[in-house]
Design a protein around this motif. Structure first.
Motif, mmCIF file in Angstrom:
data_model
loop_
_atom_site.group_PDB
_atom_site.id
_atom_site.type_symbol
_atom_site.label_atom_id
_atom_site.label_comp_id
_atom_site.label_asym_id
_atom_site.label_seq_id
_atom_site.Cartn_x
_atom_site.Cartn_y
_atom_site.Cartn_z
ATOM 1 N N ASN A 1 -11.445 3.171 -4.561
ATOM 2 C CA ASN A 1 -10.786 2.533 -5.846
ATOM 3 C C ASN A 1 -9.506 1.695 -5.246
ATOM 4 O OD1 ASN A 1 -12.511 3.484 -7.543
ATOM 5 N ND2 ASN A 1 -11.389 5.207 -8.155
ATOM 6 N N THR A 2 -8.752 2.479 -4.384
ATOM 7 C CA THR A 2 -7.730 1.861 -3.730
ATOM 8 C C THR A 2 -8.064 0.832 -2.717
ATOM 9 O OG1 THR A 2 -6.359 3.863 -3.965
ATOM 10 C CG2 THR A 2 -5.582 2.175 -2.454
ATOM 11 N N VAL A 3 -8.857 1.016 -2.207
ATOM 12 C CA VAL A 3 -9.336 -0.054 -1.176
ATOM 13 C C VAL A 3 -9.932 -1.148 -1.934
ATOM 14 C CG1 VAL A 3 -11.257 -0.606 0.596
ATOM 15 C CG2 VAL A 3 -9.697 1.349 0.860
ATOM 16 N N ASP A 4 -10.672 -1.019 -3.031
ATOM 17 C CA ASP A 4 -11.247 -1.977 -3.717
ATOM 18 C C ASP A 4 -10.356 -2.904 -4.747
ATOM 19 O OD1 ASP A 4 -13.988 -1.550 -2.896
ATOM 20 O OD2 ASP A 4 -14.174 -0.296 -4.916
ATOM 21 N N SER A 5 -9.124 -2.187 -4.745
ATOM 22 C CA SER A 5 -8.016 -2.813 -5.595
ATOM 23 C C SER A 5 -7.369 -3.840 -4.514
ATOM 24 C CB SER A 5 -7.099 -1.809 -6.311
ATOM 25 O OG SER A 5 -6.342 -1.174 -5.256
ATOM 26 N N ILE A 6 -7.023 -3.524 -3.524
ATOM 27 C CA ILE A 6 -6.559 -4.084 -2.471
ATOM 28 C C ILE A 6 -7.313 -5.572 -1.938
ATOM 29 C CG2 ILE A 6 -5.647 -4.132 0.090
ATOM 30 C CD1 ILE A 6 -4.984 -0.998 -0.365
ATOM 31 N N GLY A 7 -8.427 -5.327 -1.960
ATOM 32 C CA GLY A 7 -9.259 -6.306 -1.493
ATOM 33 C C GLY A 7 -9.500 -7.418 -2.472
#
Length: 61
Positions: free
Chosen positions: A54-60
């Motif tokens: 979820n964190t990686v998706d929000s950063i991307g």
């Protein structure tokens, strides 16, 4: 043969299977502990993987 000696010999014969039974109980306890630890380990890492994704998706985005 005196009675004390005969009682000791009879007691010694009665304890023949105690080691095997105790070992089996210990093996079962260790198996249950291992299953509980694996369940906790798996749950922690599934949650961590979800949080990281979820964190990686929000950063991307």
């Amino acid at each position: 043969m005196n009675t004390t000696l005969s009682h000791l010999l009879r007691f010694r014969r009665d304890q023949g299977g105690e080691g095997v039974i105790s070992a089996a109980i210990v093996v079962l306890i260790m198996a249950l502990l291992g299953a509980a630890m694996w369940s906790a380990f798996n749950g922690i890492f599934v949650d961590a993987t979800t949080d990281i994704q979820n964190t990686v998706d929000s950063i991307g985005s």
